[in-house]
Design a protein around this motif. Sequence first.
Motif, PDB file in Angstrom:
ATOM      1  N   LEU A 170       0.832  -1.198   0.000  1.00  0.00           N
ATOM      2  CA  LEU A 170       0.000   0.000   0.000  1.00  0.00           C
ATOM      3  C   LEU A 170       0.873   1.257   0.000  1.00  0.00           C
ATOM      4  N   SER A 210      -9.530  -5.886  -0.464  1.00  0.00           N
ATOM      5  CA  SER A 210      -9.510  -4.861   0.585  1.00  0.00           C
ATOM      6  C   SER A 210      -8.329  -3.917   0.386  1.00  0.00           C
ATOM      7  N   ASN A 214      -8.181   0.327   0.018  1.00  0.00           N
ATOM      8  CA  ASN A 214      -7.246   1.202   0.726  1.00  0.00           C
ATOM      9  C   ASN A 214      -6.456   2.080  -0.243  1.00  0.00           C
ATOM     10  N   THR A 217      -8.743   4.958  -1.103  1.00  0.00           N
ATOM     11  CA  THR A 217      -8.812   5.915   0.011  1.00  0.00           C
ATOM     12  C   THR A 217      -7.622   6.864  -0.025  1.00  0.00           C
ATOM     13  N   SER A 218      -6.442   6.330  -0.338  1.00  0.00           N
ATOM     14  CA  SER A 218      -5.233   7.154  -0.429  1.00  0.00           C
ATOM     15  C   SER A 218      -5.246   8.049  -1.658  1.00  0.00           C
TER      16      SER A 218
END
Length: 297
Positions: A170, A210, A214, A217-218
Amino acid sequence: MIQALSGDVEFVQAIVHSGFNGFIHSIFNKTVNIKCRKTGDLYTLASNSLDNGPNSIVININSFADSHLELTNNVFTNNNSLYIEDKIAISMNDIKKWECLLPSYPVNDTQLRKNLIIIKNQIEEFGKCGGMKRNLHTKNPFQIEMELMLQERAHSFLCSLVNNNVADALRHATRLIGLGPGLTPSGDDFLTGLMATFHLPNCPCLSFQSFNKNVVTSAQSLTNDISYMTLKMASAGKVRESIVTLLHLALTGEEEHLISALQEVLKIGSSSGTDIALGIVSGLEVNLIRKAQGHWS
Protein backbone atom coordinates in the motif's frame (compact mmCIF):
# COMPACT_ATOMS: atom_id res chain seq x y z
CA MET A 1 -32.99 14.89 -29.30
CA ILE A 2 -29.86 12.70 -29.42
CA GLN A 3 -30.20 8.93 -29.05
CA ALA A 4 -28.26 7.10 -26.35
CA LEU A 5 -26.76 4.01 -27.98
CA SER A 6 -25.48 1.98 -25.01
CA GLY A 7 -24.56 2.53 -21.43
CA ASP A 8 -23.65 1.27 -18.01
CA VAL A 9 -26.75 -0.35 -16.54
CA GLU A 10 -26.51 1.47 -13.19
CA PHE A 11 -26.18 4.88 -14.86
CA VAL A 12 -29.15 4.15 -17.13
CA GLN A 13 -31.25 3.08 -14.15
CA ALA A 14 -30.31 6.25 -12.27
CA ILE A 15 -31.57 8.31 -15.19
CA VAL A 16 -34.74 6.32 -15.88
CA HIS A 17 -35.87 5.35 -12.39
CA SER A 18 -34.03 7.25 -9.66
CA GLY A 19 -33.65 10.68 -11.14
CA PHE A 20 -30.18 12.08 -11.79
CA ASN A 21 -29.02 15.57 -11.02
CA GLY A 22 -25.59 17.00 -11.60
CA PHE A 23 -23.47 19.54 -13.45
CA ILE A 24 -20.76 19.46 -16.11
CA HIS A 25 -17.36 18.86 -14.56
CA SER A 26 -15.17 18.76 -17.70
CA ILE A 27 -15.51 18.81 -21.49
CA PHE A 28 -13.34 17.12 -24.11
CA ASN A 29 -13.80 16.39 -27.83
CA LYS A 30 -14.96 12.81 -27.25
CA THR A 31 -16.33 12.92 -23.70
CA VAL A 32 -18.21 15.10 -21.25
CA ASN A 33 -17.89 14.36 -17.53
CA ILE A 34 -20.79 15.09 -15.20
CA LYS A 35 -20.53 15.36 -11.43
CA CYS A 36 -23.47 13.92 -9.51
CA ARG A 37 -24.70 16.39 -6.88
CA LYS A 38 -25.80 13.58 -4.55
CA THR A 39 -22.71 11.34 -4.50
CA GLY A 40 -19.93 13.49 -5.95
CA ASP A 41 -19.10 10.71 -8.41
CA LEU A 42 -18.28 11.42 -12.04
CA TYR A 43 -20.38 10.09 -14.92
CA THR A 44 -19.43 10.25 -18.58
CA LEU A 45 -21.18 10.94 -21.87
CA ALA A 46 -19.05 9.39 -24.61
CA SER A 47 -19.10 9.91 -28.36
CA ASN A 48 -20.06 7.06 -30.68
CA SER A 49 -16.43 6.14 -31.43
CA LEU A 50 -15.74 5.05 -27.83
CA ASP A 51 -16.46 1.81 -26.00
CA ASN A 52 -18.68 1.27 -22.98
CA GLY A 53 -17.37 1.92 -19.51
CA PRO A 54 -18.48 2.17 -15.88
CA ASN A 55 -20.65 5.22 -15.14
CA SER A 56 -20.71 5.91 -18.87
CA ILE A 57 -23.26 6.28 -21.67
CA VAL A 58 -22.33 6.24 -25.36
CA ILE A 59 -24.48 8.63 -27.40
CA ASN A 60 -24.97 9.14 -31.12
CA ILE A 61 -22.67 12.13 -31.53
CA ASN A 62 -19.28 12.33 -33.23
CA SER A 63 -17.79 15.05 -31.06
CA PHE A 64 -18.69 17.55 -28.36
CA ALA A 65 -16.47 20.23 -29.92
CA ASP A 66 -19.40 22.26 -31.30
CA SER A 67 -21.95 21.45 -28.61
CA HIS A 68 -21.77 24.87 -26.89
CA LEU A 69 -21.67 23.16 -23.50
CA GLU A 70 -20.05 24.99 -20.60
CA LEU A 71 -18.63 23.99 -17.25
CA THR A 72 -21.22 23.92 -14.43
CA ASN A 73 -24.14 23.58 -16.89
CA ASN A 74 -26.95 21.80 -15.04
CA VAL A 75 -27.77 18.19 -15.92
CA PHE A 76 -31.13 16.65 -15.02
CA THR A 77 -33.62 13.98 -16.07
CA ASN A 78 -37.18 14.12 -17.31
CA ASN A 79 -39.42 11.70 -19.23
CA ASN A 80 -36.81 9.01 -19.77
CA SER A 81 -34.28 11.52 -21.08
CA LEU A 82 -31.16 13.29 -19.83
CA TYR A 83 -30.95 17.05 -20.36
CA ILE A 84 -28.05 19.48 -20.24
CA GLU A 85 -29.70 22.85 -19.70
CA ASP A 86 -31.69 23.52 -22.90
CA LYS A 87 -28.70 22.62 -25.08
CA ILE A 88 -28.82 18.83 -25.39
CA ALA A 89 -31.51 16.24 -24.78
CA ILE A 90 -30.52 12.56 -24.77
CA SER A 91 -33.18 9.87 -25.13
CA MET A 92 -32.81 6.63 -23.19
CA ASN A 93 -35.39 4.86 -25.34
CA ASP A 94 -34.02 1.67 -26.94
CA ILE A 95 -30.63 2.05 -25.24
CA LYS A 96 -28.57 -1.13 -25.04
CA LYS A 97 -27.63 -1.73 -21.41
CA TRP A 98 -24.08 -2.81 -20.65
CA GLU A 99 -22.67 -4.34 -17.47
CA CYS A 100 -19.02 -4.91 -16.63
CA LEU A 101 -18.66 -8.66 -16.07
CA LEU A 102 -15.09 -9.85 -15.61
CA PRO A 103 -14.09 -13.35 -16.78
CA SER A 104 -13.31 -16.11 -14.30
CA TYR A 105 -9.73 -17.08 -13.62
CA PRO A 106 -9.06 -20.45 -15.33
CA VAL A 107 -8.38 -23.69 -13.49
CA ASN A 108 -5.71 -24.51 -16.06
CA ASP A 109 -3.40 -21.53 -16.55
CA THR A 110 -1.32 -22.93 -19.43
CA GLN A 111 -2.93 -20.66 -22.03
CA LEU A 112 -2.62 -17.67 -19.72
CA ARG A 113 1.14 -18.20 -19.39
CA LYS A 114 1.50 -18.39 -23.19
CA ASN A 115 -0.65 -15.31 -23.68
CA LEU A 116 1.32 -13.22 -21.19
CA ILE A 117 4.43 -13.78 -23.30
CA ILE A 118 2.53 -12.65 -26.41
CA ILE A 119 1.19 -9.55 -24.65
CA LYS A 120 4.61 -8.54 -23.31
CA ASN A 121 6.19 -8.96 -26.75
CA GLN A 122 3.43 -6.89 -28.35
CA ILE A 123 3.78 -4.13 -25.76
CA GLU A 124 7.55 -4.11 -26.28
CA GLU A 125 7.04 -3.64 -30.04
CA PHE A 126 3.91 -1.48 -30.23
CA GLY A 127 3.36 0.04 -26.78
CA LYS A 128 3.79 3.79 -26.32
CA CYS A 129 6.76 5.05 -24.35
CA GLY A 130 6.80 7.89 -21.88
CA GLY A 131 5.04 6.29 -18.93
CA MET A 132 5.53 2.82 -17.48
CA LYS A 133 7.35 1.82 -20.66
CA ARG A 134 10.70 3.58 -20.83
CA ASN A 135 11.76 5.62 -23.83
CA LEU A 136 15.37 4.53 -24.25
CA HIS A 137 15.97 7.21 -26.90
CA THR A 138 14.90 10.28 -24.96
CA LYS A 139 17.52 12.75 -23.75
CA ASN A 140 15.06 14.71 -21.63
CA PRO A 141 16.41 14.42 -18.05
CA PHE A 142 12.98 15.02 -16.50
CA GLN A 143 11.40 12.23 -18.57
CA ILE A 144 14.29 9.87 -17.80
CA GLU A 145 13.93 10.49 -14.07
CA MET A 146 10.14 10.14 -14.18
CA GLU A 147 10.30 6.80 -15.99
CA LEU A 148 12.92 5.49 -13.57
CA MET A 149 10.77 6.49 -10.60
CA LEU A 150 7.73 4.75 -12.11
CA GLN A 151 9.66 1.54 -12.72
CA GLU A 152 11.40 1.50 -9.35
CA ARG A 153 8.20 2.18 -7.41
CA ALA A 154 6.24 -0.39 -9.42
CA HIS A 155 8.96 -2.98 -8.79
CA SER A 156 8.96 -2.34 -5.02
CA PHE A 157 5.16 -2.47 -5.01
CA LEU A 158 4.99 -5.80 -6.84
CA CYS A 159 7.69 -7.35 -4.64
CA SER A 160 5.66 -6.43 -1.56
CA LEU A 161 2.52 -7.98 -3.05
CA VAL A 162 4.11 -11.33 -3.91
CA ASN A 163 5.63 -11.43 -0.43
CA ASN A 164 2.16 -10.80 1.00
CA ASN A 165 3.36 -7.65 2.73
CA VAL A 166 0.16 -5.69 2.18
CA ALA A 167 1.16 -2.72 4.34
CA ASP A 168 4.35 -2.16 2.33
CA ALA A 169 2.47 -2.74 -0.92
CA LEU A 170 0.00 0.00 0.00
CA ARG A 171 2.84 2.39 0.82
CA HIS A 172 4.51 1.75 -2.55
CA ALA A 173 1.19 1.93 -4.43
CA THR A 174 0.50 5.32 -2.85
CA ARG A 175 3.85 6.55 -4.20
CA LEU A 176 2.67 5.61 -7.72
CA ILE A 177 -0.59 7.57 -7.55
CA GLY A 178 -0.48 10.82 -9.50
CA LEU A 179 2.97 10.01 -10.88
CA GLY A 180 3.64 10.34 -14.59
CA PRO A 181 2.31 12.23 -17.60
CA GLY A 182 -1.23 12.43 -18.90
CA LEU A 183 -4.74 13.36 -17.74
CA THR A 184 -4.77 10.00 -16.00
CA PRO A 185 -1.15 9.71 -14.79
CA SER A 186 0.83 6.60 -15.72
CA GLY A 187 1.02 5.29 -12.16
CA ASP A 188 -2.77 5.51 -11.87
CA ASP A 189 -3.29 3.72 -15.18
CA PHE A 190 -0.92 0.95 -14.13
CA LEU A 191 -2.84 0.47 -10.88
CA THR A 192 -6.15 0.52 -12.78
CA GLY A 193 -5.12 -2.46 -14.89
CA LEU A 194 -3.61 -4.32 -11.97
CA MET A 195 -6.51 -3.85 -9.55
CA ALA A 196 -8.99 -5.19 -12.11
CA THR A 197 -7.14 -8.52 -12.11
CA PHE A 198 -7.77 -8.90 -8.37
CA HIS A 199 -11.51 -9.02 -9.08
CA LEU A 200 -11.45 -11.92 -11.53
CA PRO A 201 -13.83 -14.52 -10.08
CA ASN A 202 -11.92 -17.45 -8.50
CA CYS A 203 -8.54 -15.75 -8.89
CA PRO A 204 -5.70 -16.30 -6.37
CA CYS A 205 -5.63 -12.57 -5.51
CA LEU A 206 -9.24 -12.20 -4.32
CA SER A 207 -7.92 -11.50 -0.82
CA PHE A 208 -6.34 -8.28 -2.15
CA GLN A 209 -9.72 -6.63 -2.78
CA SER A 210 -9.51 -4.86 0.58
CA PHE A 211 -6.08 -3.62 -0.52
CA ASN A 212 -7.79 -2.09 -3.57
CA LYS A 213 -10.15 -0.14 -1.33
CA ASN A 214 -7.25 1.20 0.73
CA VAL A 215 -5.47 2.34 -2.44
CA VAL A 216 -8.56 4.34 -3.43
CA THR A 217 -8.81 5.91 0.01
CA SER A 218 -5.23 7.15 -0.43
CA ALA A 219 -5.80 8.26 -4.02
CA GLN A 220 -8.45 10.92 -3.47
CA SER A 221 -6.02 13.61 -2.37
CA LEU A 222 -3.17 12.55 -4.63
CA THR A 223 -4.60 12.72 -8.15
CA ASN A 224 -7.24 14.54 -10.21
CA ASP A 225 -10.99 13.83 -10.11
CA ILE A 226 -11.12 11.94 -13.41
CA SER A 227 -8.21 9.64 -12.59
CA TYR A 228 -9.52 9.10 -9.05
CA MET A 229 -12.88 7.98 -10.42
CA THR A 230 -11.17 5.54 -12.79
CA LEU A 231 -9.22 4.08 -9.87
CA LYS A 232 -12.34 3.91 -7.71
CA MET A 233 -14.20 1.94 -10.38
CA ALA A 234 -11.25 -0.39 -11.05
CA SER A 235 -10.89 -1.07 -7.33
CA ALA A 236 -14.41 -2.49 -7.47
CA GLY A 237 -13.69 -4.53 -10.61
CA LYS A 238 -15.34 -2.08 -13.03
CA VAL A 239 -13.37 -1.15 -16.14
CA ARG A 240 -13.93 -0.27 -19.79
CA GLU A 241 -15.35 -2.84 -22.19
CA SER A 242 -12.09 -3.02 -24.18
CA ILE A 243 -10.20 -3.91 -20.99
CA VAL A 244 -12.74 -6.62 -20.12
CA THR A 245 -12.27 -8.10 -23.60
CA LEU A 246 -8.49 -8.08 -23.21
CA LEU A 247 -8.73 -9.79 -19.81
CA HIS A 248 -11.03 -12.47 -21.23
CA LEU A 249 -8.69 -13.23 -24.13
CA ALA A 250 -5.56 -13.06 -21.97
CA LEU A 251 -6.96 -15.83 -19.79
CA THR A 252 -8.13 -18.27 -22.46
CA GLY A 253 -7.98 -16.68 -25.93
CA GLU A 254 -6.08 -17.52 -29.09
CA GLU A 255 -3.24 -15.34 -30.35
CA GLU A 256 -5.01 -13.60 -33.26
CA HIS A 257 -7.97 -12.37 -31.20
CA LEU A 258 -5.72 -11.55 -28.24
CA ILE A 259 -3.50 -9.26 -30.31
CA SER A 260 -6.53 -7.48 -31.77
CA ALA A 261 -7.96 -6.87 -28.28
CA LEU A 262 -4.60 -5.62 -27.01
CA GLN A 263 -4.33 -3.17 -29.90
CA GLU A 264 -7.68 -1.65 -28.89
CA VAL A 265 -6.45 -1.09 -25.33
CA LEU A 266 -3.12 0.34 -26.53
CA LYS A 267 -5.10 3.03 -28.40
CA ILE A 268 -6.44 4.48 -25.14
CA GLY A 269 -5.07 7.96 -24.47
CA SER A 270 -1.45 8.77 -25.15
CA SER A 271 0.41 6.20 -23.06
CA SER A 272 -2.61 5.26 -20.90
CA GLY A 273 -3.42 2.10 -22.84
CA THR A 274 0.14 0.85 -22.57
CA ASP A 275 0.25 1.66 -18.85
CA ILE A 276 -3.06 -0.16 -18.27
CA ALA A 277 -1.88 -3.19 -20.26
CA LEU A 278 1.34 -3.35 -18.24
CA GLY A 279 -0.76 -3.22 -15.06
CA ILE A 280 -2.86 -6.13 -16.33
CA VAL A 281 0.29 -8.13 -17.11
CA SER A 282 1.71 -7.46 -13.64
CA GLY A 283 -1.59 -8.30 -11.95
CA LEU A 284 -1.93 -11.59 -13.81
CA GLU A 285 1.67 -12.48 -12.98
CA VAL A 286 1.00 -11.80 -9.29
CA ASN A 287 -2.01 -14.12 -9.56
CA LEU A 288 0.20 -16.85 -11.03
CA ILE A 289 2.75 -16.45 -8.25
CA ARG A 290 0.05 -16.47 -5.57
CA LYS A 291 -1.34 -19.69 -7.03
CA ALA A 292 2.12 -21.28 -6.93
CA GLN A 293 2.39 -20.19 -3.29
CA GLY A 294 -0.79 -22.10 -2.49
CA HIS A 295 -3.19 -19.16 -2.15
CA TRP A 296 -5.67 -20.66 -4.59
CA SER A 297 -7.91 -23.69 -4.54
